[in-house]
Design a protein around this motif. Structure first.
Motif, PDB file in Angstrom:
ATOM      1  N   PRO A   1      -6.268  28.442  10.888  1.00 39.43           N
ATOM      2  CA  PRO A   1      -6.211  27.611   9.680  1.00 39.43           C
ATOM      3  C   PRO A   1      -5.252  28.197   8.644  1.00 39.43           C
ATOM      4  CG  PRO A   1      -8.270  28.840   9.782  1.00 39.43           C
ATOM      5  CD  PRO A   1      -7.600  29.038  11.095  1.00 39.43           C
ATOM      6  N   GLY A   2      -4.625  27.286   7.905  1.00 38.33           N
ATOM      7  CA  GLY A   2      -3.729  27.711   6.838  1.00 38.33           C
ATOM      8  C   GLY A   2      -2.297  27.943   7.274  1.00 38.33           C
ATOM      9  N   CYS A   3      -1.992  27.818   8.569  1.00 40.98           N
ATOM     10  CA  CYS A   3      -0.626  28.005   9.059  1.00 40.98           C
ATOM     11  C   CYS A   3       0.188  26.722   8.906  1.00 40.98           C
ATOM     12  CB  CYS A   3      -0.629  28.388  10.541  1.00 40.98           C
ATOM     13  SG  CYS A   3      -0.865  30.135  10.864  1.00 40.98           S
ATOM     14  N   GLY A   4       1.458  26.862   8.547  1.00 41.00           N
ATOM     15  CA  GLY A   4       2.413  25.782   8.732  1.00 41.00           C
ATOM     16  C   GLY A   4       2.893  25.806  10.172  1.00 41.00           C
ATOM     17  N   TRP A   5       3.304  24.645  10.692  1.00 42.54           N
ATOM     18  CA  TRP A   5       3.686  24.574  12.110  1.00 42.54           C
ATOM     19  C   TRP A   5       5.005  23.834  12.294  1.00 42.54           C
ATOM     20  CZ3 TRP A   5       1.535  27.228  15.974  1.00 42.54           C
ATOM     21  CH2 TRP A   5       0.281  27.808  15.723  1.00 42.54           C
ATOM     22  N   VAL A   6       5.876  24.434  13.093  1.00 40.56           N
ATOM     23  CA  VAL A   6       7.112  23.783  13.523  1.00 40.56           C
ATOM     24  C   VAL A   6       7.237  23.970  15.026  1.00 40.56           C
ATOM     25  CG1 VAL A   6       8.350  24.016  11.333  1.00 40.56           C
ATOM     26  CG2 VAL A   6       8.462  25.866  13.018  1.00 40.56           C
ATOM     27  N   GLY A   7       7.995  23.080  15.670  1.00 41.01           N
ATOM     28  CA  GLY A   7       8.184  23.201  17.111  1.00 41.01           C
ATOM     29  C   GLY A   7       8.767  21.936  17.699  1.00 41.01           C
ATOM     30  N   ALA A   8       8.678  21.818  19.018  1.00 43.35           N
ATOM     31  CA  ALA A   8       9.276  20.679  19.711  1.00 43.35           C
ATOM     32  C   ALA A   8       8.810  20.669  21.156  1.00 43.35           C
ATOM     33  CB  ALA A   8      10.807  20.763  19.664  1.00 43.35           C
ATOM     34  N   SER A   9       9.032  19.526  21.806  1.00 40.83           N
ATOM     35  CA  SER A   9       8.858  19.451  23.256  1.00 40.83           C
ATOM     36  C   SER A   9      10.232  19.498  23.913  1.00 40.83           C
ATOM     37  CB  SER A   9       8.129  18.159  23.648  1.00 40.83           C
ATOM     38  OG  SER A   9       8.951  17.026  23.404  1.00 40.83           O
ATOM     39  N   ALA A  10      10.246  19.917  25.172  1.00 42.93           N
ATOM     40  CA  ALA A  10      11.514  20.071  25.884  1.00 42.93           C
ATOM     41  C   ALA A  10      11.262  20.065  27.381  1.00 42.93           C
ATOM     42  CB  ALA A  10      12.195  21.371  25.470  1.00 42.93           C
TER      43      ALA A  10
ATOM     44  N   GLY B   1      13.925  13.238  27.295  1.00 43.11           N
ATOM     45  CA  GLY B   1      13.933  11.782  27.262  1.00 43.11           C
ATOM     46  C   GLY B   1      13.485  11.216  25.937  1.00 43.11           C
ATOM     47  N   GLY B   2      13.271   9.899  25.942  1.00 44.66           N
ATOM     48  CA  GLY B   2      12.969   9.185  24.712  1.00 44.66           C
ATOM     49  C   GLY B   2      11.630   9.506  24.091  1.00 44.66           C
ATOM     50  N   ASP B   3      10.709  10.110  24.848  1.00 43.14           N
ATOM     51  CA  ASP B   3       9.407  10.437  24.277  1.00 43.14           C
ATOM     52  C   ASP B   3       9.298  11.909  23.886  1.00 43.14           C
ATOM     53  OD1 ASP B   3       9.526  11.224  26.879  1.00 43.14           O
ATOM     54  OD2 ASP B   3       7.566  10.432  27.461  1.00 43.14           O
ATOM     55  N   ALA B   4      10.429  12.610  23.772  1.00 36.98           N
ATOM     56  CA  ALA B   4      10.412  13.986  23.268  1.00 36.98           C
ATOM     57  C   ALA B   4       9.972  13.967  21.808  1.00 36.98           C
ATOM     58  CB  ALA B   4      11.791  14.620  23.401  1.00 36.98           C
TER      59      ALA B   4
END
Length: 379
Positions: free
Chosen positions: A61-70, A151-154
């Protein structure tokens, strides 16, 4: 002194993979209070991205989150291609030194960012212009990151789950880092100046027809108007790329100033070569090819430079983000996880996370067939 912790796992069930990662991180964590998390996941988990984000928020809890799928993700010494997997990296970077941004939470015009971590959709309109504009919103002008793949759902993660557009992390002036670009191609011949072009179609190089220059570099016979000869050489053309830049110099291997692009067609009537970018007269162009040995040498070079610079600053390498081209990785370097093992061998046991991209971002440019390595230093 900022800390970074990283863990990764593969499992058919994404929540089981996250449970395995959570157990690894909790075992490392001690009294660390994480403020920021990076979450990268492979394509089979993309549909569960929101559920996974909800779960990491509950767990930390309390974390900011960044990321992605690949299509593939990377961690310290390992890469996951063609299998369900995720990697999580936690940090306790001071909250006032970072800001998550997205289309829902845009960067403020008067922000004090020094650099930007950027995740982007390659289909975003005017992407290169947007990258250039964002580079002007940070004091160093330096952006690093990659285009999501799969693809388009990334999806992208930026305190929420998004499709399309751009998102990422603005880093403040007290966040110290060293970043380098590793090229994966080497030139086939000399560099020439574009003397005639029409959008992506290059018709003149040093006053010579561009098609003639290409055939010369590939050591093929000159074009005499016989289209059959060009058809026979098409497999070789498909393996050939173009390196573009504005800085002249004798190059045996490419540096970060070169943008590698696909050849997308030939125009025998105009003796032209089409490149996957709008080309300008006066730019420099060299035909090139992907080359595993050159990629390996350059990867070792950038890791060595980063390590040496960190030592010169008297700093410890605390954590790293690595964005490599989907056309690299183990298949290009000769063995599963070879690319990440080279990085680990050169840097040592530095926590690392990242993904394999459809294009890599460094400085204010969109690259191809490169690896972009950014290492965070202790304060």
């Amino acid at each position: 002194m900022p800390r970074f912790l990283q863990a990764h796992a593969t499992h058919p069930d994404p929540h089981m993979a996250l449970a395995l990662v959570g157990a690894q991180l909790d075992a490392q964590r001690g009294d660390m209070a994480p403020t920021l998390g990076f979450l990268y996941l492979t394509h089979p988990y993309a549909a569960q991205a929101q559920a996974l984000l909800d779960e990491v928020r509950l767990r930390w809890p309390g974390c900011g989150w960044v990321g992605a799928s690949a299509l593939a993700v990377s961690a310290s010494g390992v890469e996951y291609f063609d299998e369900p997997a995720l990697v999580v990296m936690l940090s306790d970077l001071p909250r006032e030194q970072w800001r998550v941004f997205s289309g829902r939470q845009p960067l403020p015009a008067d922000g004090d960012a020094r650099s930007l971590l950027l995740h982007a959709d390659g289909a975003a309109p005017d992407l290169q212009e947007l990258i250039g504009e964002l580079s002007q919103r940070c004091s160093s002008g330096y952006l690093f990151g990659g285009l999501v793949s799969g693809g388009g759902d990334a999806v992208q993660i930026a305190d929420g789950v998004f499709e399309g557009g751009l998102s990422g992390l603005a880093l403040g002036p007290q966040v110290r880092w060293i970043s380098r670009v590793s090229q994966g191609c080497q030139p086939l011949g000399r560099e020439r100046r574009v003397t005639a072009c029409d959008g992506p179609l290059v018709t003149g190089l040093d006053g010579q027809p561009a098609l003639d220059a290409l055939l010369e570099d590939l050591k093929l016979p000159a074009y005499t108007g016989e289209s059959g000869a060009l058809r026979q050489a098409m497999p070789l053309f498909r393996r050939t790329l173009a390196g573009l830049n504005d800085e002249p110099g004798a190059r045996r291997e490419y540096g970060p100033e070169v943008r590698v692009r696909h050849l997308v067609g030939l125009d025998p009537a105009r003796r032209g070569v089409a490149v996957a970018e709008q080309v300008r007269e006066g730019e420099l162009l060299s035909f090139c090819e992907r080359h595993p040995d050159a990629a390996r040498r350059d990867l070792v070079r950038i890791c060595t430079e980063i390590r040496a610079e960190a030592e010169e600053r008297g700093a410890r390498m605390a954590g790293a983000l690595y964005f490599s081209c989907i056309g690299r990785g183990g298949p290009h370097f000769g063995a599963p996880s070879a690319e990440l093992q080279w990085v680990q061998h050169a840097l040592g046991e530095v926590p690392l996370a990242g993904f394999f991209a459809n294009g890599e971002i460094a400085h204010a440019r969109l690259h191809g067939y490169t690896g972009v390595l950014t290492v965070f230093l202790d304060s």
